[in-house]
Design a protein around this motif. Structure first.
Motif, PDB file in Angstrom:
ATOM      1  N   ALA A   1     -14.203  13.060  -2.616  1.00 39.11           N
ATOM      2  CA  ALA A   1     -13.216  12.664  -1.608  1.00 39.11           C
ATOM      3  C   ALA A   1     -12.451  11.428  -2.035  1.00 39.11           C
ATOM      4  N   LEU A   2     -13.176  10.454  -2.615  1.00 39.94           N
ATOM      5  CA  LEU A   2     -12.511   9.240  -3.079  1.00 39.94           C
ATOM      6  C   LEU A   2     -11.579   9.544  -4.245  1.00 39.94           C
ATOM      7  N   ALA A   3     -11.987  10.482  -5.117  1.00 40.63           N
ATOM      8  CA  ALA A   3     -11.113  10.851  -6.228  1.00 40.63           C
ATOM      9  C   ALA A   3      -9.819  11.472  -5.710  1.00 40.63           C
ATOM     10  N   THR A   4      -9.939  12.355  -4.718  1.00 38.74           N
ATOM     11  CA  THR A   4      -8.740  12.952  -4.120  1.00 38.74           C
ATOM     12  C   THR A   4      -7.874  11.882  -3.463  1.00 38.74           C
ATOM     13  N   LEU A   5      -8.536  10.958  -2.769  1.00 38.04           N
ATOM     14  CA  LEU A   5      -7.798   9.884  -2.108  1.00 38.04           C
ATOM     15  C   LEU A   5      -7.066   9.006  -3.111  1.00 38.04           C
ATOM     16  N   SER A   6      -7.729   8.693  -4.233  1.00 42.83           N
ATOM     17  CA  SER A   6      -7.065   7.856  -5.241  1.00 42.83           C
ATOM     18  C   SER A   6      -5.843   8.565  -5.816  1.00 42.83           C
ATOM     19  N   GLY A   7      -5.902   9.904  -5.906  1.00 45.82           N
ATOM     20  CA  GLY A   7      -4.731  10.635  -6.379  1.00 45.82           C
ATOM     21  C   GLY A   7      -3.575  10.589  -5.406  1.00 45.82           C
ATOM     22  N   ARG A   8      -3.889  10.387  -4.117  1.00 42.90           N
ATOM     23  CA  ARG A   8      -2.844  10.322  -3.090  1.00 42.90           C
ATOM     24  C   ARG A   8      -2.343   8.902  -2.850  1.00 42.90           C
ATOM     25  N   LEU A   9      -2.937   7.926  -3.500  1.00 44.72           N
ATOM     26  CA  LEU A   9      -2.567   6.532  -3.233  1.00 44.72           C
ATOM     27  C   LEU A   9      -1.101   6.230  -3.533  1.00 44.72           C
ATOM     28  N   PRO A  10      -0.489   6.774  -4.619  1.00 46.56           N
ATOM     29  CA  PRO A  10       0.944   6.485  -4.814  1.00 46.56           C
ATOM     30  C   PRO A  10       1.797   6.889  -3.632  1.00 46.56           C
ATOM     31  N   THR A  11       1.519   8.067  -3.055  1.00 40.06           N
ATOM     32  CA  THR A  11       2.262   8.483  -1.867  1.00 40.06           C
ATOM     33  C   THR A  11       2.015   7.531  -0.715  1.00 40.06           C
ATOM     34  N   VAL A  12       0.753   7.119  -0.558  1.00 39.04           N
ATOM     35  CA  VAL A  12       0.428   6.179   0.516  1.00 39.04           C
ATOM     36  C   VAL A  12       1.130   4.846   0.287  1.00 39.04           C
ATOM     37  N   ASN A  13       1.224   4.415  -0.985  1.00 38.81           N
ATOM     38  CA  ASN A  13       1.910   3.162  -1.276  1.00 38.81           C
ATOM     39  C   ASN A  13       3.376   3.233  -0.873  1.00 38.81           C
ATOM     40  N   ARG A  14       4.023   4.365  -1.178  1.00 38.93           N
ATOM     41  CA  ARG A  14       5.416   4.518  -0.758  1.00 38.93           C
ATOM     42  C   ARG A  14       5.533   4.503   0.758  1.00 38.93           C
ATOM     43  N   PHE A  15       4.569   5.157   1.403  1.00 37.90           N
ATOM     44  CA  PHE A  15       4.594   5.162   2.870  1.00 37.90           C
ATOM     45  C   PHE A  15       4.431   3.749   3.431  1.00 37.90           C
ATOM     46  N   VAL A  16       3.520   2.978   2.806  1.00 37.46           N
ATOM     47  CA  VAL A  16       3.308   1.599   3.263  1.00 37.46           C
ATOM     48  C   VAL A  16       4.562   0.767   3.052  1.00 37.46           C
ATOM     49  N   THR A  17       5.260   0.989   1.924  1.00 36.92           N
ATOM     50  CA  THR A  17       6.499   0.255   1.667  1.00 36.92           C
ATOM     51  C   THR A  17       7.547   0.577   2.727  1.00 36.92           C
ATOM     52  N   GLU A  18       7.698   1.875   3.028  1.00 42.05           N
ATOM     53  CA  GLU A  18       8.642   2.258   4.068  1.00 42.05           C
ATOM     54  C   GLU A  18       8.237   1.688   5.419  1.00 42.05           C
ATOM     55  N   LEU A  19       6.944   1.703   5.682  1.00 39.84           N
ATOM     56  CA  LEU A  19       6.458   1.161   6.953  1.00 39.84           C
ATOM     57  C   LEU A  19       6.727  -0.336   7.045  1.00 39.84           C
ATOM     58  N   GLU A  20       6.619  -1.041   5.907  1.00 41.83           N
ATOM     59  CA  GLU A  20       6.915  -2.469   5.900  1.00 41.83           C
ATOM     60  C   GLU A  20       8.380  -2.717   6.244  1.00 41.83           C
ATOM     61  N   GLY A  21       9.284  -1.908   5.626  1.00 42.58           N
ATOM     62  CA  GLY A  21      10.696  -2.045   5.952  1.00 42.58           C
ATOM     63  C   GLY A  21      10.986  -1.753   7.408  1.00 42.58           C
ATOM     64  N   LEU A  22      10.318  -0.713   7.949  1.00 46.32           N
ATOM     65  CA  LEU A  22      10.494  -0.388   9.360  1.00 46.32           C
ATOM     66  C   LEU A  22      10.021  -1.522  10.248  1.00 46.32           C
ATOM     67  N   SER A  23       8.886  -2.119   9.896  1.00 48.71           N
ATOM     68  CA  SER A  23       8.359  -3.207  10.714  1.00 48.71           C
ATOM     69  C   SER A  23       9.305  -4.399  10.716  1.00 48.71           C
ATOM     70  N   GLN A  24       9.977  -4.667   9.563  1.00 44.21           N
ATOM     71  CA  GLN A  24      10.934  -5.764   9.525  1.00 44.21           C
ATOM     72  C   GLN A  24      12.148  -5.482  10.394  1.00 44.21           C
ATOM     73  N   ARG A  25      12.574  -4.211  10.405  1.00 46.07           N
ATOM     74  CA  ARG A  25      13.726  -3.871  11.248  1.00 46.07           C
ATOM     75  C   ARG A  25      13.368  -3.854  12.728  1.00 46.07           C
ATOM     76  N   VAL A  26      12.124  -3.523  13.023  1.00 49.20           N
ATOM     77  CA  VAL A  26      11.700  -3.444  14.421  1.00 49.20           C
ATOM     78  C   VAL A  26      11.410  -4.823  14.996  1.00 49.20           C
ATOM     79  N   ARG A  27      11.242  -5.820  14.120  1.00 47.20           N
ATOM     80  CA  ARG A  27      10.848  -7.152  14.583  1.00 47.20           C
ATOM     81  C   ARG A  27      11.800  -7.705  15.638  1.00 47.20           C
ATOM     82  N   PRO A  28      13.159  -7.616  15.488  1.00 42.18           N
ATOM     83  CA  PRO A  28      14.025  -8.107  16.577  1.00 42.18           C
ATOM     84  C   PRO A  28      13.789  -7.394  17.894  1.00 42.18           C
ATOM     85  N   VAL A  29      13.526  -6.095  17.809  1.00 40.04           N
ATOM     86  CA  VAL A  29      13.260  -5.353  19.048  1.00 40.04           C
ATOM     87  C   VAL A  29      11.975  -5.843  19.698  1.00 40.04           C
TER      88      VAL A  29
END
Length: 422
Positions: free
Chosen positions: A243-271
């Protein structure tokens, strides 16, 4: 007699030789001989016991030094032949006075060891005796150590079974203890600091020892399900690496998701900054809207009761909708035409109510005169009326919208078909 004497003397010499060599070997008996190389043999003496699984399986012969390494011969019972090359040989104390024995932990994955093979130093070790450990302490440290052991004795009193269970469940921890103690022993001041630190910790914990003891109860209760369901936990741990091996293979996708989520959180901050005030206003609105919501609840209940009848009505009307649509399409021009005469209908209504205020002597309010059709009834009356001098009427039977209200009124006293004009 001389022959018998010589025979007796020979037998005596033979038995003397056998008895002299008996500690090393017994004639006619086979042995399984190995050599073991130690970095530190810890004062292993000749004829020291060799044990395997707690049983005596042989003895130590010829302890010696070769090239800075301690070499001992292991004379073993042949029924334990062959040992595997991953077997561990350890020098351990038999008592606190310095007597040693050699303990063998039989391996399972190595290659078989033949007669006379040598067990390398990486598979051998030696424990430190208690007297040597205590000898590294100064008198004050030894006194503190004695006090520590006494307090530990009181703490473990009547808890022997719990201690046995702990030791039985933690063999790997005990195997690693010698490396930890070896690291401490390599530093001359570490042992003293360790004991002093332990004494300070024990002194600090003494006033609250009962609270500490009671404080472990929730942890023990929380860990009990893991102990009771040990097989399930072991199965989960076995499945964890894939399971951890499968998860490590998915980490690049998760990293991109986290990056997008970070940008969203910065835009949502004024709201989010405006959110507390908006929530307060929403709360006030909901508080003020309670009466309306209660009324709306009643309305919704009634609307809910009307849903099924409405659906039935729509199902009944659906077949005639095409005809109704055609009728409405045909009626549209007429309705459009009549809609232009809205002001005339209003004027007619007003005049109708005025007409109802007058009646004849018989109490009648409505009068209908049947007139003979004339051209004037179609084209309108143009010119003077009989009995009316210069008065004229310009009337059209089909006036434009709101035009009838602008026509010239009939003069007072005039008559139309013998009726008074107005």
């Amino acid at each position: 007699m001389i022959v018998l004497g010589l025979l007796g003397l020979g037998m005596t010499l033979v038995f003397t030789f056998i008895g002299f060599n008996a500690p090393n070997s017994i004639p006619g008996r086979g042995y399984y001989n190995l050599e073991a190389e130690f970095t530190d043999a810890d004062n292993v003496a000749p004829h020291a016991q060799v044990r395997l699984g707690g049983k005596i399986v042989g003895q130590v012969l010829r302890p010696r030094v070769e090239d800075g390494k301690a070499i001992v011969d292991l004379q073993l019972d042949p029924k334990y032949k062959p040992l595997k090359s991953d077997s561990i040989v350890e020098v351990r104390p038999r008592s606190a006075v310095g007597v040693r024995y050699v303990d063998i932990v039989q391996g399972s994955a190595g290659s078989p060891l033949g007669e006379g093979d040598r067990i390398p130093a990486q598979n051998t070790r030696a424990t430190r005796a208690l007297d040597e450990v205590l000898g590294t302490f100064d008198p004050a440290s030894r006194i503190r150590t004695q006090q520590l052991l006494q307090e530990l004795g009181r703490g473990f009193q009547a808890r022997g079974e719990d201690l046995n269970d702990t030791i039985g469940a933690a063999p790997e921890l005990l195997r690693r203890t010698d490396s930890v103690l070896g690291t401490i022993a390599d530093r001359t001041d570490s042992a003293g600091n360790l004991v002093r630190g332990a004494a300070i910790a024990a002194t600090s914990a003494d006033p609250v020892k009962e609270e500490i003891r009671a404080g472990f109860a929730p942890e023990a209760k929380a860990l009990r399900p893991f102990s009771d369901q040990g097989n399930d936990l072991r199965s989960t741990l076995d499945k964890a690496p894939p399971a951890l091996a499968t998860l490590s293979g998915r980490l690049p996708t998760v990293n991109r998701f986290v990056t997008e989520l970070e940008g969203l959180s910065q835009r949502v901050r004024p709201v989010l900054r405006a959110s507390p005030a908006a929530f307060k206003q929403t709360s006030a609105l909901l508080s003020e809207a309670r009466p309306g919501l209660r009324d709306a609840n009643v309305t919704l209940r009634r609307a809910n009761a009307a849903v099924l009848p409405t659906l039935r009505l729509l199902d009944a009307v659906r077949p005639v909708l095409p005809q109704l649509e055609s009728t409405l399409d045909n009626s549209a021009p007429t309705v459009d035409r009549l809609g232009r005469y809205g002001c005339d209908f209003i004027a007619w209504g007003r005049r109708w109510t005025d007409a109802l205020t007058y009646g004849n002597s018989l109490g009648g309010y409505l009068r209908f005169n049947v007139m003979t059709p004339t051209p004037e009834s179609v084209t309108g009356l143009e010119g003077g009326l009989a009995g009316v001098g210069a008065a004229t009427l310009n009337r059209s039977p089909y006036p434009r919208p709101c035009e009838s209200q602008t026509e010239t009124a009939t003069p007072s006293g005039g008559t139309i078909n013998g009726e008074p004009g107005n």
